[in-house]
Structures are given as structure tokens and as C-alpha cells.
Motif scaffolding. Structure first.
Motif, PDB file in Angstrom:
ATOM      1  N   LEU A 185       0.829  -1.211   0.000  1.00 56.26           N
ATOM      2  CA  LEU A 185       0.000   0.000   0.000  1.00 56.26           C
ATOM      3  C   LEU A 185       0.865   1.265   0.000  1.00 56.26           C
ATOM      4  N   ALA A 186       1.961   1.223   0.765  1.00 62.30           N
ATOM      5  CA  ALA A 186       2.853   2.387   0.781  1.00 62.30           C
ATOM      6  C   ALA A 186       3.461   2.626  -0.597  1.00 62.30           C
ATOM      7  N   ASP A 187       3.854   1.543  -1.262  1.00 64.46           N
ATOM      8  CA  ASP A 187       4.411   1.693  -2.618  1.00 64.46           C
ATOM      9  C   ASP A 187       3.365   2.238  -3.580  1.00 64.46           C
ATOM     10  N   LEU A 188       2.140   1.746  -3.445  1.00 67.30           N
ATOM     11  CA  LEU A 188       1.071   2.232  -4.318  1.00 67.30           C
ATOM     12  C   LEU A 188       0.797   3.721  -4.079  1.00 67.30           C
ATOM     13  N   GLU A 189       0.758   4.117  -2.813  1.00 67.63           N
ATOM     14  CA  GLU A 189       0.534   5.534  -2.500  1.00 67.63           C
ATOM     15  C   GLU A 189       1.674   6.396  -3.046  1.00 67.63           C
ATOM     16  N   LYS A 190       2.893   5.889  -2.967  1.00 65.90           N
ATOM     17  CA  LYS A 190       4.035   6.631  -3.504  1.00 65.90           C
ATOM     18  C   LYS A 190       3.914   6.783  -5.015  1.00 65.90           C
ATOM     19  N   GLN A 191       3.530   5.701  -5.678  1.00 71.86           N
ATOM     20  CA  GLN A 191       3.358   5.775  -7.125  1.00 71.86           C
ATOM     21  C   GLN A 191       2.223   6.724  -7.505  1.00 71.86           C
ATOM     22  N   ILE A 192       1.131   6.678  -6.737  1.00 71.59           N
ATOM     23  CA  ILE A 192       0.007   7.582  -7.013  1.00 71.59           C
ATOM     24  C   ILE A 192       0.427   9.035  -6.829  1.00 71.59           C
TER      25      ILE A 192
END
Length: 290
Positions: free
Chosen positions: A185-192
Motif C-alpha cells: 500500500l505504501a508503494d502504491l501511494e508513492k506511485q500515485i
């Protein structure tokens, strides 16, 4: 739904544990429960006091061990454990079904070869019959692939009891899974966030570009307007200075051809007068004057 069905099937045997005061009666109760249809969960029966009392009976303690295998063990455990009671055909089928239920949780290798070895079966036909019986019993949802010699399992019913001391290991597994989820989730938020920042940057660049284009268009329009005004001024001045129709006819002077018709007497150096060009044109020269 399958759990409720199994618990309802086990309920009569749980009631009988209260009167199974002798080791033999408790052993017979275990044999009946493990042979009955639709009984696949045995944790409550295993925890009954009269069943646990079999651990103190040298003659029937192996029945307690057998019940543990039915609760959370496999057919391989039964084969590899010595001094267990002989099981009948119904018990054998159920233990193999429960073992297949355990194996089906690991779908990486459900080949015919491994299942035949793990379940103590000899032919693919026996394995297919067992899988079909497990499907009809509601233990799994699966399809057979005889061509590739593999069983494809799509879902597994939660009808196996937990092994003792398995909860800490399960908690560790869940914690690891939770950590991976948080990291993902942290990686996804960073990508977003990166995508949003890039989109905002592109929007700003586009706005700046549009502003520059509009400014250039405005400057061009002003220059064109100035050029039109300047051309109008030059045209008016030309009219005032006489650059009109005569200029368009190609005359070289201000007066055009009329200048040639004018009789202008120019005095020469001797005080005489030169003939005008108009006179020459009319054929009057100095000789003719004489």
C-alpha cells in the motif's frame, strides 16, 4: 455451511461422551464418529473429558491417537504411525478425503503422481473417484484433468481442525502477510503521488505554453495593426505630394508630359536665347528662322 453440517452430524456423538465412562465405550464412540457420514470436524469430540481420559489407558490410548489424525492429520501420518487401530472402509475413505482437503490447500503440486503417493492409492481411476467423492461431500471445488494428470482446485472448505500450538505460527504468517500488505500500500501511494505530481507539472507546462502562444498572437496582432495604420498614412502623403494618377502612368517628373509642352526660354552664355524643346518639336530651328 459445510461446517454447520459437520457439527450437526457430530452432535449425537458429543452427547454420548457424557455416558462413555469406560475406555472401551470411548474407543467405540471414536470409531463410530469417524465412520459416520458428514463428520469432518472432531475438535470438540477430542476435547471431551472421557475421550481425553483414554491417554491413561494402555489398551485404548491408540484410539485417541487415531482421533487426532482424523482431526488434523493425514493418511501418510496414519501409515507412518505404529500401533494404531485398523480402520474400516468408511474410515479409510474419510481419512483420504480429509488428507486430500489438506493437500488441496497447496495448489502448486496436485499432480496425479503426488496425490497417488500421498493418499495410498494405486491407479488414477481410484484417485479420480476419491476427488469426485470429496467434491460431492462439499470439501472442495475442483476439476479433473486426466490429459495433463493434474487436479485443479478452485476452493477449499474450512473443515480441518487446527493442530496444537499452530496458532502462534499462524499469527506469524498473518503478521508477515499484514506487513507485506502495508508495504504494498505504501508503494502504491508513492506511485500515485508521483503520478499526481507529474500530471500537475504537465498541466502547469501546458498553461505556460498556452500563455506564451496567446502573448505571441497578441504581439502579432498589434504589429499588423500598426503596419496597416502606417500604410494608410503613407498613402495620404503621396496624394498630397502629387504621386497620384500621373505617377501610375509612368511619367518621370512632377508635371508629366505637360513639362515638354512648356516654352521655357533659357539664356545661354552669350546672352542669346536657346530654342525651346517645344520649338524643336514643331520644326522651327535656327536655320529656319533665317
Amino acid at each position: 455451511m459445510e461446517q454447520m453440517k459437520s457439527m450437526n452430524a457430530l452432535a449425537p456423538f458429543l452427547a454420548l461422551t457424557k455416558t462413555a465412562n469406560s475406555p472401551r465405550a470411548a474407543a467405540n464412540l471414536i470409531e463410530g464418529a469417524t465412520s459416520a457420514p458428514n463428520t469432518f470436524i472432531f475438535a470438540e469430540l477430542l476435547q471431551a473429558p472421557n475421550i481425553q481420559a483414554l491417554s491413561n489407558s494402555p489398551e485404548y490410548s491408540n484410539h485417541l491417537s487415531l482421533l487426532k489424525i482424523f482431526s488434523y492429520g493425514t493418511y501418510t501420518d496414519y501409515i507412518n504411525t505404529a500401533d494404531l487401530p485398523t480402520i474400516n472402509a468408511a474410515q479409510t475413505l474419510k481419512l483420504r478425503q480429509l488428507s486430500f482437503l489438506t493437500l488441496a490447500k497447496n495448489q502448486a503440486d496436485l499432480s496425479y503422481k503426488k496425490l497417488l503417493e500421498s493418499l495410498g492409492l494405486e491407479t488414477p481411476r481410484e484417485l479420480e473417484d476419491l476427488v469426485i467423492s470429496a467434491i460431492y461431500a462439499g470439501l472442495v471445488s475442483a476439476t479433473l484433468d486426466p490429459y495433463h494428470q493434474v487436479v485443479a482446485v478452485s476452493s477449499v472448505s474450512p473443515l480441518r481442525d487446527l493442530q496444537p500450538n499452530s496458532i502462534p505460527a499462524m499469527l506469524n504468517t498473518l503478521n508477515e502477510w499484514s506487513t507485506r500488505c502495508v508495504s504494498t500500500l505504501a508503494d502504491l501511494e508513492k506511485q500515485i503521488a508521483g503520478i499526481k505530481a507529474e500530471a500537475l507539472k504537465r498541466h502547469r507546462e501546458e498553461a505556460e505554453w498556452n500563455a506564451q502562444v496567446e502573448k505571441l498572437l497578441e504581439v502579432k496582432g498589434e504589429n499588423e495593426e500598426k503596419s496597416e495604420k502606417k500604410g494608410g498614412v503613407f498613402h495620404g502623403v503621396g496624394k498630397k505630394l502629387g504621386f497620384g494618377a500621373a505617377a501610375k502612368r509612368g511619367s518621370g517628373g512632377l508635371g508629366g508630359d505637360d513639362a515638354d509642352d512648356m516654352d521655357i526660354d533659357d539664356e545661354d552664355d552669350d546672352g542669346g536665347k536657346r530654342e525651346t524643346r517645344s520649338a524643336k518639336k514643331r520644326g522651327f530651328g535656327l536655320g529656319m528662322g533665317k
